[in-house]
Design a protein around this motif. Structure first.
Motif, PDB file in Angstrom:
ATOM      1  N   GLN A  18       0.817  -1.226   0.000  1.00  0.00           N
ATOM      2  CA  GLN A  18       0.000   0.000   0.000  1.00  0.00           C
ATOM      3  C   GLN A  18       0.844   1.267   0.000  1.00  0.00           C
ATOM      4  O   GLN A  18       0.399   2.318  -0.438  1.00  0.00           O
ATOM      5  CB  GLN A  18      -0.997   0.002   1.165  1.00  0.00           C
ATOM      6  CG  GLN A  18      -0.412   0.130   2.550  1.00  0.00           C
ATOM      7  CD  GLN A  18      -0.305   1.562   3.016  1.00  0.00           C
ATOM      8  OE1 GLN A  18      -1.096   2.411   2.635  1.00  0.00           O
ATOM      9  NE2 GLN A  18       0.694   1.834   3.848  1.00  0.00           N
ATOM     10  N   ILE A  29      -7.568   0.669 -10.950  1.00  0.00           N
ATOM     11  CA  ILE A  29      -6.852  -0.576 -10.647  1.00  0.00           C
ATOM     12  C   ILE A  29      -5.509  -0.302  -9.956  1.00  0.00           C
ATOM     13  O   ILE A  29      -5.005  -1.138  -9.203  1.00  0.00           O
ATOM     14  CB  ILE A  29      -6.631  -1.409 -11.942  1.00  0.00           C
ATOM     15  CG1 ILE A  29      -6.213  -2.858 -11.622  1.00  0.00           C
ATOM     16  CG2 ILE A  29      -5.597  -0.766 -12.861  1.00  0.00           C
ATOM     17  CD1 ILE A  29      -7.314  -3.762 -11.193  1.00  0.00           C
ATOM     18  N   ASN A  32      -5.241  -0.755  -6.244  1.00  0.00           N
ATOM     19  CA  ASN A  32      -5.424  -2.116  -5.740  1.00  0.00           C
ATOM     20  C   ASN A  32      -4.118  -2.884  -5.610  1.00  0.00           C
ATOM     21  O   ASN A  32      -3.120  -2.556  -6.243  1.00  0.00           O
ATOM     22  CB  ASN A  32      -6.358  -2.892  -6.672  1.00  0.00           C
ATOM     23  CG  ASN A  32      -7.823  -2.517  -6.437  1.00  0.00           C
ATOM     24  OD1 ASN A  32      -8.114  -1.490  -5.831  1.00  0.00           O
ATOM     25  ND2 ASN A  32      -8.739  -3.336  -6.921  1.00  0.00           N
ATOM     26  N   THR A  68      -7.855  -8.704  -7.188  1.00  0.00           N
ATOM     27  CA  THR A  68      -7.294  -7.418  -6.764  1.00  0.00           C
ATOM     28  C   THR A  68      -8.300  -6.703  -5.860  1.00  0.00           C
ATOM     29  O   THR A  68      -9.502  -6.776  -6.087  1.00  0.00           O
ATOM     30  CB  THR A  68      -6.948  -6.496  -7.962  1.00  0.00           C
ATOM     31  OG1 THR A  68      -8.109  -5.782  -8.373  1.00  0.00           O
ATOM     32  CG2 THR A  68      -6.377  -7.272  -9.141  1.00  0.00           C
ATOM     33  N   VAL A  69      -7.763  -5.999  -4.859  1.00  0.00           N
ATOM     34  CA  VAL A  69      -8.609  -5.325  -3.879  1.00  0.00           C
ATOM     35  C   VAL A  69      -7.893  -4.060  -3.415  1.00  0.00           C
ATOM     36  O   VAL A  69      -6.662  -3.966  -3.532  1.00  0.00           O
ATOM     37  CB  VAL A  69      -8.901  -6.290  -2.702  1.00  0.00           C
ATOM     38  CG1 VAL A  69      -7.638  -6.574  -1.903  1.00  0.00           C
ATOM     39  CG2 VAL A  69     -10.010  -5.779  -1.805  1.00  0.00           C
ATOM     40  N   SER A  70      -8.635  -3.101  -2.888  1.00  0.00           N
ATOM     41  CA  SER A  70      -8.032  -1.837  -2.450  1.00  0.00           C
ATOM     42  C   SER A  70      -6.913  -2.073  -1.437  1.00  0.00           C
ATOM     43  O   SER A  70      -7.122  -2.653  -0.371  1.00  0.00           O
ATOM     44  CB  SER A  70      -9.094  -0.928  -1.823  1.00  0.00           C
ATOM     45  OG  SER A  70      -8.467   0.137  -1.123  1.00  0.00           O
ATOM     46  N   THR A 111     -13.874  -6.066  -5.503  1.00  0.00           N
ATOM     47  CA  THR A 111     -12.647  -6.424  -6.228  1.00  0.00           C
ATOM     48  C   THR A 111     -12.729  -5.888  -7.663  1.00  0.00           C
ATOM     49  O   THR A 111     -13.796  -5.512  -8.129  1.00  0.00           O
ATOM     50  CB  THR A 111     -12.451  -7.954  -6.285  1.00  0.00           C
ATOM     51  OG1 THR A 111     -13.542  -8.528  -7.003  1.00  0.00           O
ATOM     52  CG2 THR A 111     -12.394  -8.555  -4.895  1.00  0.00           C
TER      53      THR A 111
END
Length: 372
Positions: A18, A29, A32, A68-70, A111
């Motif tokens: 992150q 995207i 993510n 994929t995710v935040s 996602t």
């Protein structure tokens, strides 16, 4: 995809990911993290198109897959989970959600398709070598304070890592400058680094690299091409584009004939500069140094807010000298000194001053004077 992983392992991987992600971006995207699970490990990949970080963590994978995710949201959730928790990540492709379970906590995050996630093109690295973490840490830690933040001179917005000649032969050298101060740090040349092309490692990459260098026993695999640089540990791979520009000939600004020598206790000097600069309201905070035999007087005169003066005992045997500097620059340079004594080499009140640690010339700093 379904996997179980210890909170500590997950937090370390997601925190690294992150921090690379750009908070403000126009491509969703890029906010993510790409999670890929197979075998007995999960990999977490994040990029801002200039830097890519890949972190591996041991996991119990029940169902292989990827999503994929935040990155920021996942990091916040994991950070707030209790120590020692076992975290289960389950992707439901039908609903397009990732479920995060730990104890009695349950979260569901949106996602985005993994196919949309950009993967940095692999590069053919011309130079590959290994370097101990403490060596790289010293090279970058001692030089990064002098990186320029001026975007117009983009070629100064990083640390110039290259191979150079020194008195004792070839060295791995890192240099940074913003035109007001310069840091030049040398280390023994690692095996295999001889033919390395000089590269400018961007400021953000230097910050991310620092997180890989805390383990003193770790060897870092370094790979360099003309456009990219990669730093890898067994668990983390950090790949970055290098700054496309030519670093200026820094050797011309390093003074060779400064003969007036002052030796001072580095910590005592830094504290004294900090104290006298307190009365100045200006951002530049000019501090005047008055040197006489074995005596240094530091003074600030700010007509709006007041004046300050402090005397220090130093080793100085040359003729009297008055010279002014930006207090911030003096403090940053003095704080790089690991040894007890800092040695300043002056020429005149209008010429650049050179600073080193005792007789050690593997780390030298140059600072431009100010009119006071």
């Amino acid at each position: 995809m379904k996997l179980s992983i210890e909170r500590a392992s997950l937090l370390k991987a997601v925190a690294q990911a992150q921090s690379v992600v750009e908070r403000r971006n126009t491509i969703p995207i890029l906010a993510n993290v790409l999670i890929e699970a197979s075998g007995a490990e999960a990999t977490f990949r994040a990029t801002d198109l200039d830097i890519e970080v890949v972190d591996k963590a041991t996991a119990v994978v029940e169902r292989a897959g990827s999503t994929t995710v935040s990155a920021v949201t996942l990091n916040e959730i994991v950070r707030k989970l209790p120590d020692g928790a076992l975290v289960t990540l389950t992707e439901d492709s039908a609903s397009g959600r990732l479920t995060i379970e730990a104890g009695r906590s349950n979260f569901s995050l949106a996602t985005l398709p993994k196919e949309d996630f950009p993967v940095m093109a692999s590069s053919d690295y011309a130079t590959n070598f290994s370097c101990p973490a403490p060596v790289l840490r010293r090279l970058f830690d001692k030089s990064k304070f002098a990186i320029s933040t001026e975007e117009t001179r983009y070629y100064l917005n990083g640390v110039y890592m290259h191979v150079s000649e020194s008195d004792g032969g070839k060295v791995l050298r890192c240099v940074a400058t913003d035109g007001h101060r310069l840091a030049r740090i040398d280390a023994a040349l690692p095996e295999g680094a001889d033919g390395m092309a000089g590269v400018i490692v961007p400021r953000k990459t230097v910050g991310e690299l620092r997180k890989l260098l805390d383990d003193d026993e770790m060897m870092i695999a370094v790979s360099v091409s003309e456009t990219k640089v990669r730093f890898a540990t067994p668990d983390i791979t950090l790949t970055s584009k290098v700054i496309d520009g030519t670093f200026p000939d820094y050797t011309r600004v390093i003074p060779q004939n400064n003969t007036r020598k002052m030796e001072v206790d580095a910590a005592e000097f830094a504290r004294a500069v900090d104290r006298v600069a307190t009365v100045s309201s200006e951002r530049s905070r000019a501090v005047k140094l008055q040197l006489d035999e074995d005596r240094l007087i530091l003074s600030v005169n700010a007509p709006d807010s007041g004046a300050a003066e402090e005397e220090l005992s130093v080793a100085y045997g040359d003729e009297r000298l008055e010279i002014g500097f930006n207090a911030k620059y003096l403090l940053e340079i003095a704080s790089q000194v690991d040894r007890e004594n800092a040695v300043f080499m002056f020429n005149s009140s209008g010429d650049p001053t050179l600073m080193r640690e005792g007789n050690d010339t593997s780390a030298i700093y140059v600072v431009m004077p100010m009119r006071v």
